[in-house]
Design an enzyme around this catalytic site. Structure first.
Site, mmCIF file in Angstrom:
data_model
loop_
_atom_site.group_PDB
_atom_site.id
_atom_site.type_symbol
_atom_site.label_atom_id
_atom_site.label_comp_id
_atom_site.label_asym_id
_atom_site.label_seq_id
_atom_site.Cartn_x
_atom_site.Cartn_y
_atom_site.Cartn_z
ATOM 1 C CE1 TYR A 47 -3.197 -2.874 0.244
ATOM 2 C CE2 TYR A 47 -3.390 -2.537 2.601
ATOM 3 C CZ TYR A 47 -3.739 -3.226 1.461
ATOM 4 O OH TYR A 47 -4.633 -4.267 1.532
ATOM 5 N N GLY A 65 -17.996 -2.271 0.795
ATOM 6 C CA GLY A 65 -18.108 -2.196 -0.668
ATOM 7 C C GLY A 65 -16.829 -1.722 -1.331
ATOM 8 C CG PHE A 71 -11.545 1.104 -4.608
ATOM 9 C CD1 PHE A 71 -10.730 2.077 -4.035
ATOM 10 C CD2 PHE A 71 -11.028 -0.173 -4.745
ATOM 11 C CE1 PHE A 71 -9.434 1.794 -3.626
ATOM 12 C CE2 PHE A 71 -9.725 -0.476 -4.345
ATOM 13 C CZ PHE A 71 -8.930 0.509 -3.785
HETATM 14 N N1 LIG Z 1 -6.558 -8.832 0.829
HETATM 15 C C1 LIG Z 1 -6.911 -8.009 -0.139
HETATM 16 O O1 LIG Z 1 -6.780 -8.307 -1.324
HETATM 17 C C2 LIG Z 1 -7.504 -6.680 0.215
HETATM 18 C C3 LIG Z 1 -8.108 -5.903 -0.790
HETATM 19 C C4 LIG Z 1 -8.667 -4.690 -0.423
HETATM 20 C C5 LIG Z 1 -8.626 -4.260 0.882
HETATM 21 N N2 LIG Z 1 -8.018 -5.036 1.848
HETATM 22 C C6 LIG Z 1 -8.010 -4.625 3.268
HETATM 23 O O2 LIG Z 1 -9.351 -4.460 3.678
HETATM 24 C C7 LIG Z 1 -9.523 -3.182 4.305
HETATM 25 C C8 LIG Z 1 -10.944 -2.699 4.074
HETATM 26 O O3 LIG Z 1 -11.191 -2.545 2.691
HETATM 27 P P1 LIG Z 1 -11.314 -1.135 1.981
HETATM 28 O O4 LIG Z 1 -10.797 -0.059 2.851
HETATM 29 O O5 LIG Z 1 -10.736 -1.263 0.636
HETATM 30 O O6 LIG Z 1 -12.855 -1.020 1.743
HETATM 31 P P2 LIG Z 1 -14.130 -0.714 2.703
HETATM 32 O O7 LIG Z 1 -13.723 -0.789 4.130
HETATM 33 O O8 LIG Z 1 -15.211 -1.585 2.222
HETATM 34 O O9 LIG Z 1 -14.527 0.754 2.267
HETATM 35 C C9 LIG Z 1 -13.660 1.816 2.260
HETATM 36 C C10 LIG Z 1 -14.348 2.939 1.490
HETATM 37 O O10 LIG Z 1 -15.526 3.327 2.174
HETATM 38 C C11 LIG Z 1 -15.418 4.694 2.587
HETATM 39 N N3 LIG Z 1 -15.963 4.764 3.941
HETATM 40 C C12 LIG Z 1 -15.459 4.217 5.068
HETATM 41 N N4 LIG Z 1 -16.260 4.460 6.114
HETATM 42 C C13 LIG Z 1 -17.304 5.175 5.645
HETATM 43 C C14 LIG Z 1 -18.447 5.738 6.244
HETATM 44 N N5 LIG Z 1 -18.697 5.584 7.549
HETATM 45 N N6 LIG Z 1 -19.319 6.423 5.459
HETATM 46 C C15 LIG Z 1 -19.091 6.574 4.127
HETATM 47 N N7 LIG Z 1 -18.007 6.060 3.496
HETATM 48 C C16 LIG Z 1 -17.125 5.364 4.256
HETATM 49 C C17 LIG Z 1 -13.970 5.045 2.520
HETATM 50 O O11 LIG Z 1 -13.786 6.408 2.189
HETATM 51 P P3 LIG Z 1 -13.216 7.471 3.266
HETATM 52 O O12 LIG Z 1 -11.739 7.280 3.325
HETATM 53 O O13 LIG Z 1 -13.636 8.780 2.689
HETATM 54 O O14 LIG Z 1 -13.905 7.188 4.568
HETATM 55 C C18 LIG Z 1 -13.481 4.154 1.369
HETATM 56 O O15 LIG Z 1 -13.771 4.770 0.136
HETATM 57 C C19 LIG Z 1 -8.454 -2.317 3.650
HETATM 58 O O16 LIG Z 1 -8.165 -1.183 4.425
HETATM 59 C C20 LIG Z 1 -7.309 -3.298 3.527
HETATM 60 O O17 LIG Z 1 -6.576 -3.330 4.739
HETATM 61 C C21 LIG Z 1 -7.474 -6.243 1.520
#
Ligand SMILES: NC(=O)c1ccc[n+]([C@@H]2O[C@H](COP(=O)([O-])OP(=O)(O)OC[C@H]3O[C@@H](n4cnc5c(N)ncnc54)[C@H](OP(=O)(O)O)[C@@H]3O)[C@@H](O)[C@H]2O)c1
Length: 292
Positions: free
Chosen positions: A63, A216, A218
């Protein structure tokens, strides 16, 4: 009791962590590439997470690359004794930000050392091997060769526990023949439920399931049903999406990602939410709705 204590706990390796944690991926720049636009805000989110009781942070050295781990170190080192930082290896970034495989012995060994250096740790508590047979979702193919290298690095004391990411049940079974697997991190949320059977199988084996993209990813979840349930409960849709995951299975550990202090607080408060059978029935129908 802080609000996230209400999420309960589950075992991750030989540590017990709260079921509501934090995913650090959103702290890097756009496209998870380069530095954040507001470095101080990123550091503040990490500090607020831990001050609020988060004891499980998910990251990777790819990252940024390196950026997210360096932010974690700057914000939180020396780490509180109860904090479990989980990282992942198996990929690297191209000069243009592309996500590329990094599976050779030297790639994997370097990735472990990069994580140790950037996080300033002597041992990585949990390392997920991220399969790149499919970039956007699990695809079949042996993981034996890279996982054997990881198991050797574990025997050398550089890694305490091993997990798998972006994998199929066949790959998990293959992995468990090579070393102990303490967690599985796959794409799963209210609207994307390919792993329903797998989650229950892992629960029976006491293996943690850590959904990535719990909100969800991105393209954050949008559904009139979700918004309707949230409005009725006086909560936000994202809080309901997280509460649904907490109630879905006892072995689910949450790592919602955000770069925003307000969103972090909102997400952690989801531990307070109790969904009724009626709420759950409505939410369970979302996966078959077309507009998500
Ligand atoms: N193993 C893998 O292949 C893999 C792939 C992807 C991710 N990951 C891990 O999984 C974790 C979680 O996934 P993720 O961060 O990609 O996706 P997520 O948690 O599903 O969603 C993050 C998105 O939601 C927004 N968001 C978060 N809280 C919110 C709220 N209360 N209200 C409105 N929007 C909100 C964030 O924007 P803002 O920043 O504006 O809040 C960001 O755009 C990552 O941080 C990473 O550590 C692992």
């Amino acid at each position: 009791m802080s609000s996230i204590d209400k999420s309960g706990t589950f075992t991750l390796g030989n540590r017990t962590v709260k079921r509501l944690g934090y995913g650090a991926m959103q702290l890097a720049g756009p496209g998870v590439f380069g530095p954040p636009k507001d470095r101080d805000a990123a550091l503040a989110v990490l500090r607020e997470a831990v001050a609020s009781g988060v004891d499980h942070i998910d990251t990777s050295d790819f990252y940024g690359p390196h950026i997210t781990n360096q932010l974690i170190r700057e914000a939180l080192h020396p780490y509180p004794d109860n904090l479990v930082v989980v990282t992942k290896i198996g990929a690297r970034r191209g000069d243009d930000g592309a996500w590329l495989q990094a599976l050779s012995r030297s790639d994997l060994t370097q990735a472990v050392h990069d994580n140790l250096r950037n996080l300033k740790l002597d041992t990585l508590e949990v390392v997920n091997f991220r399969s790149m047979h499919g970039v956007r979702g699990p695809a079949e193919g042996s993981i034996e060769a890279p996982l054997t290298v990881l198991a050797e690095l574990q025997q050398q004391g550089l890694i305490r526990h091993i997990g798998l990411s972006n994998v199929t049940p066949t790959q998990i079974a293959e992995g468990r023949r090579i070393c102990e697997i303490v967690c599985v991190q796959n794409h799963y949320n209210l609207a994307h439920r390919n792993d329903d059977v797998l989650i229950d199988d892992l629960a029976r084996a006491d293996i943690a399931y850590v959904p990535y993209f719990p909100l969800g990813g991105f393209t954050p979840l949008q559904s009139s049903t979700l918004s309707g349930v949230a409005a009725r409960l006086g909560a936000t849709p994202m809080q309901v999406a997280l509460a649904w995951l907490l109630q879905r299975a006892p072995n689910i550990l949450l790592i919602p990602g955000t770069s925003s202090d307000a969103h972090l607080k909102e997400n952690l408060a989801a531990a307070e939410l109790n969904l009724s059978e009626n709420d759950l029935a409505e939410l369970n129908a979302i996966a078959s709705e077309e507009h998500i």
